[in-house]
Design a protein around this motif. Structure first.
Motif, short mmCIF file in Angstrom:
data_model
loop_
_atom_site.label_atom_id
_atom_site.label_comp_id
_atom_site.label_asym_id
_atom_site.label_seq_id
_atom_site.Cartn_x
_atom_site.Cartn_y
_atom_site.Cartn_z
N ARG A 153 0.83 -1.21 0.00
CA ARG A 153 0.00 0.00 0.00
C ARG A 153 0.86 1.26 0.00
O ARG A 153 0.48 2.29 -0.58
CB ARG A 153 -0.95 -0.02 1.20
CG ARG A 153 -2.16 -0.92 0.97
CD ARG A 153 -3.11 -0.92 2.14
NE ARG A 153 -2.60 -1.71 3.25
CZ ARG A 153 -2.84 -1.46 4.52
NH1 ARG A 153 -3.56 -0.41 4.88
NH2 ARG A 153 -2.36 -2.24 5.47
N LEU A 154 2.04 1.19 0.62
CA LEU A 154 2.97 2.32 0.54
C LEU A 154 3.43 2.54 -0.89
O LEU A 154 3.52 3.69 -1.35
CB LEU A 154 4.18 2.06 1.45
CG LEU A 154 5.27 3.14 1.41
CD1 LEU A 154 4.75 4.44 2.02
CD2 LEU A 154 6.52 2.67 2.14
N CYS A 155 3.70 1.46 -1.60
CA CYS A 155 4.10 1.59 -3.00
C CYS A 155 2.98 2.18 -3.84
O CYS A 155 3.23 2.95 -4.79
CB CYS A 155 4.54 0.24 -3.55
SG CYS A 155 6.05 -0.41 -2.80
N ILE A 156 1.74 1.84 -3.51
CA ILE A 156 0.60 2.46 -4.19
C ILE A 156 0.53 3.94 -3.87
O ILE A 156 0.31 4.78 -4.75
CB ILE A 156 -0.70 1.73 -3.81
CG1 ILE A 156 -0.69 0.29 -4.36
CG2 ILE A 156 -1.93 2.49 -4.34
CD1 ILE A 156 -1.83 -0.57 -3.88
N ALA A 157 0.75 4.30 -2.60
CA ALA A 157 0.77 5.71 -2.21
C ALA A 157 1.87 6.46 -2.95
O ALA A 157 1.68 7.62 -3.36
CB ALA A 157 0.96 5.84 -0.70
N ARG A 158 3.01 5.82 -3.14
CA ARG A 158 4.12 6.45 -3.87
C ARG A 158 3.72 6.75 -5.31
O ARG A 158 4.10 7.78 -5.87
CB ARG A 158 5.34 5.52 -3.82
CG ARG A 158 6.63 6.16 -4.28
CD ARG A 158 7.80 5.24 -3.99
NE ARG A 158 7.71 3.99 -4.73
CZ ARG A 158 8.41 2.90 -4.43
NH1 ARG A 158 9.22 2.89 -3.38
NH2 ARG A 158 8.29 1.81 -5.17
N VAL A 159 2.97 5.85 -5.92
CA VAL A 159 2.47 6.09 -7.27
C VAL A 159 1.46 7.23 -7.27
O VAL A 159 1.50 8.13 -8.12
CB VAL A 159 1.84 4.80 -7.84
CG1 VAL A 159 1.07 5.11 -9.13
CG2 VAL A 159 2.91 3.75 -8.10
N LEU A 160 0.54 7.23 -6.30
CA LEU A 160 -0.51 8.24 -6.25
C LEU A 160 0.05 9.64 -6.03
O LEU A 160 -0.57 10.63 -6.43
CB LEU A 160 -1.51 7.90 -5.14
CG LEU A 160 -2.27 6.59 -5.27
CD1 LEU A 160 -3.21 6.40 -4.10
CD2 LEU A 160 -3.03 6.52 -6.58
N ALA A 161 1.21 9.74 -5.38
CA ALA A 161 1.77 11.05 -5.03
C ALA A 161 2.10 11.90 -6.25
O ALA A 161 2.18 13.13 -6.15
CB ALA A 161 3.00 10.88 -4.15
N VAL A 162 2.32 11.28 -7.40
CA VAL A 162 2.63 12.05 -8.61
C VAL A 162 1.37 12.27 -9.47
O VAL A 162 1.47 12.71 -10.61
CB VAL A 162 3.74 11.38 -9.45
CG1 VAL A 162 5.04 11.36 -8.66
CG2 VAL A 162 3.34 9.98 -9.89
N GLU A 163 0.21 11.96 -8.90
CA GLU A 163 -1.08 12.24 -9.52
C GLU A 163 -1.21 11.60 -10.91
O GLU A 163 -1.38 12.29 -11.92
CB GLU A 163 -1.32 13.74 -9.59
CG GLU A 163 -1.32 14.40 -8.21
CD GLU A 163 -1.53 15.90 -8.27
OE1 GLU A 163 -1.21 16.50 -9.32
OE2 GLU A 163 -2.01 16.46 -7.28
#
Length: 249
Positions: A153-163
């Motif tokens: 889920r952290l890796c998913i958050a990392r992807v989401l951070a760049v919109e």
């Protein structure tokens, strides 16, 4: 729903070896599209074509059209940095950087020079990945100390951070236990409200649970594609029925 991605007559080669043959598929905006099939059938290669991650492999080449919002991204002039921001990738095995939780999520925005409001963006991304409540007091702790499901889920958050606009997921639950898998599946359904998601999975039950449409790859070809309920209950191709019932593959 309008198409977010359109692929037409896509073939892919590793040197002289052809691994995809004339694949055509429309991926609708705001849907979850699942790609299933036996190991080595080309589904992960196809997924990586959608943000051209295969370009890093010596001798690899793709032929055909891949359109993102109507623009062909499979051309020499395509801006790969912008493409990979718009089309993010979550891998089979969680791969957090050996940094803090905060720095993992902040990595992408920092690379893009987006440092204003960074703390708020990190929080927003962790909330969107359903992880904030579990790590809010631990942001400066090493990301590698998290449990595997939390790391994913952290890796998913990392992807989401760049919109991004599209999220590609290559077997995102294969290394996780059933509880963590359920959280990722619930998260996918939530993210679907804002993103287009394409998932490769060997777990046909997972494809049936989370996806709107499903495609079966077989020996480098897309042999069937349609509404998930139809593919799993009334497949049009005999090979599809054989695969989903466990008689082949």
């Amino acid at each position: 729903m309008p198409n977010k991605l359109r692929v037409e007559r896509l073939s892919f080669f590793y040197g002289p070896k052809r691994v995809l043959s004339g694949v055509s598929i429309d991926i609708r905006r705001g849907e979850i599209t699942a790609l299933i099939g036996p190991s080595g059938c080309g589904k992960s290669t196809f997924l990586r074509c959608l943000n051209r991650m295969n370009d890093a492999i010596a001798g690899a080449r793709a032929e055909g059209v891949i359109e993102l919002d109507g623009q062909d991204i499979n051309t020499p002039s395509a801006n790969l940095t912008d493409l990979r921001r718009r089309v993010g990738m979550v891998f089979q095995k969680p791969n957090p950087f050996p940094q803090s939780i905060f720095d993992n999520v902040a990595f992408g925005p920092r690379v893009l020079g987006q440092t204003t409001g960074l703390a708020a963006r990190v929080e927003q991304s962790l909330r969107a990945a359903a992880l904030w409540d579990e790590v809010a007091g631990r942001l400066r702790e090493p990301a590698l100390d998290l449990a595997l499901g939390q790391q994913q889920r952290l890796c998913i958050a990392r992807v989401l951070a760049v919109e991004p606009e599209v999220i590609l997921m290559d077997e995102p639950c294969s290394a996780l236990d059933p509880v963590a898998t359920l959280k990722i599946e619930e998260l996918m359904r939530t993210l679907q409200e804002q993103y287009t998601i394409v998932i490769v999975t060997h777990n046909m039950q997972q494809a049936a649970r989370v996806s709107d449409r499903t495609g079966l790859f077989w020996l480098g070809e897309l042999v069937e594609f349609g509404e998930t309920s139809q593919v799993f209950t009334r497949p049009a191709q005999a090979i599809t029925e054989s695969y989903i019932t466990g008689r082949s593959g």
